[in-house]
Design a protein around this motif. Structure first.
Motif, mmCIF file in Angstrom:
data_model
loop_
_atom_site.group_PDB
_atom_site.id
_atom_site.type_symbol
_atom_site.label_atom_id
_atom_site.label_comp_id
_atom_site.label_asym_id
_atom_site.label_seq_id
_atom_site.Cartn_x
_atom_site.Cartn_y
_atom_site.Cartn_z
ATOM 1 N N LEU A 100 0.809 -1.218 0.000
ATOM 2 C CA LEU A 100 0.000 0.000 0.000
ATOM 3 C C LEU A 100 0.846 1.273 0.000
ATOM 4 O O LEU A 100 0.300 2.368 -0.079
ATOM 5 N N VAL A 107 0.216 4.011 -2.728
ATOM 6 C CA VAL A 107 -1.095 4.649 -2.536
ATOM 7 C C VAL A 107 -1.051 5.585 -1.335
ATOM 8 O O VAL A 107 -1.549 6.718 -1.399
ATOM 9 N N ARG A 140 -9.499 0.470 4.551
ATOM 10 C CA ARG A 140 -10.086 0.231 3.224
ATOM 11 C C ARG A 140 -9.602 -1.093 2.630
ATOM 12 O O ARG A 140 -10.354 -1.787 1.952
ATOM 13 N N TYR A 141 -8.337 -1.422 2.864
ATOM 14 C CA TYR A 141 -7.728 -2.637 2.321
ATOM 15 C C TYR A 141 -7.158 -3.465 3.482
ATOM 16 O O TYR A 141 -5.944 -3.531 3.666
ATOM 17 N N ASP A 161 -7.064 -7.868 -0.401
ATOM 18 C CA ASP A 161 -7.542 -6.534 -0.770
ATOM 19 C C ASP A 161 -6.420 -5.708 -1.393
ATOM 20 O O ASP A 161 -6.623 -5.039 -2.416
ATOM 21 N N LEU A 197 -6.113 -4.236 -5.222
ATOM 22 C CA LEU A 197 -5.795 -2.834 -5.490
ATOM 23 C C LEU A 197 -4.612 -2.743 -6.425
ATOM 24 O O LEU A 197 -4.602 -1.933 -7.354
ATOM 25 N N ASP A 198 -3.617 -3.587 -6.201
ATOM 26 C CA ASP A 198 -2.427 -3.600 -7.040
ATOM 27 C C ASP A 198 -2.790 -3.918 -8.491
ATOM 28 O O ASP A 198 -2.246 -3.327 -9.420
ATOM 29 N N PRO A 246 -5.622 2.347 -8.043
ATOM 30 C CA PRO A 246 -6.417 3.135 -7.111
ATOM 31 C C PRO A 246 -7.379 4.131 -7.749
ATOM 32 O O PRO A 246 -8.271 4.627 -7.081
ATOM 33 N N ASP A 262 -5.815 7.393 -4.143
ATOM 34 C CA ASP A 262 -7.056 6.646 -3.960
ATOM 35 C C ASP A 262 -8.103 7.600 -3.393
ATOM 36 O O ASP A 262 -7.954 8.112 -2.279
#
Length: 175
Positions: free
Chosen positions: A5, A8, A47-48, A53, A57-58, A62, A92
């Motif tokens: 993450l 992001v 969120r993740y 998750d 996203l990856d 985002p 994001d």
């Protein structure tokens, strides 16, 4: 897990501090950035919450900052040099909105930090997010724009209900 993450979190925190800059010198800029990064980290982890998750996203990406830029009026100042703003593709929108909610409500921020224990990011110590949940006068002064509820309202309102649902599953909305 957190490394997945990182782009992001970094881009979304940068977007927040660009849209709502510090008031003051270098120390104020650092204090503002730390608060933004703490809020974005908590929001991203909520969120993740799982490795799956983060992997999704990856793969999906985002979404970028276009709507956030439009809502705050920053889109007019961006210009045509898309290479100079490539980092904005890692922003994001939901994470930025949730972070805005947390920055304007320390009680909500404390509840969000407590809720991190439910995810796979490990236990989050409230002390690790002190500038978010218990800002002192220097924190508030440095991030006056970043913590101003009226200024952040257009961003916070975008996905505030999703954050409240995440923190209070099954709650009843009162209109």
């Amino acid at each position: 897990m957190q490394a997945d993450l990182t782009p992001v979190i970094a881009a979304t925190a940068q977007w927040l501090t660009s849209a709502f800059p510090a008031s003051g010198g270098a120390l104020a800029s650092v204090l503002c950035e730390v608060q933004a990064r703490q809020a974005v980290t908590v929001a991203a982890w909520l969120r993740y919450p799982t490795a799956m998750d983060a992997a999704l996203l990856d793969m999906a990406g985002p979404g970028g900052s276009a709507r956030l830029d439009w809502v705050t009026g920053a889109d007019a100042a961006l210009g045509d040099d898309t290479d100079a703003h490539a980092w904005r593709t890692w922003v994001d929108e939901v994470v930025a909105s949730w972070a805005a909610c947390l920055l304007t409500d320390p009680e909500l921020a404390a509840r969000a930090v407590a809720a991190l224990a439910d995810g796979s990011h490990g236990t989050a110590e409230p002390a690790g997010f002190r500038r978010l949940v218990a800002p002192d006068d220097s924190d508030r002064s440095a991030a006056a724009l970043l913590r101003h509820p009226d200024l952040l309202a257009p961003v916070a309102d975008l996905h505030q209900n999703q954050l409240l649902d995440r923190l209070n599953p099954g709650r009843t909305l009162i209109a």
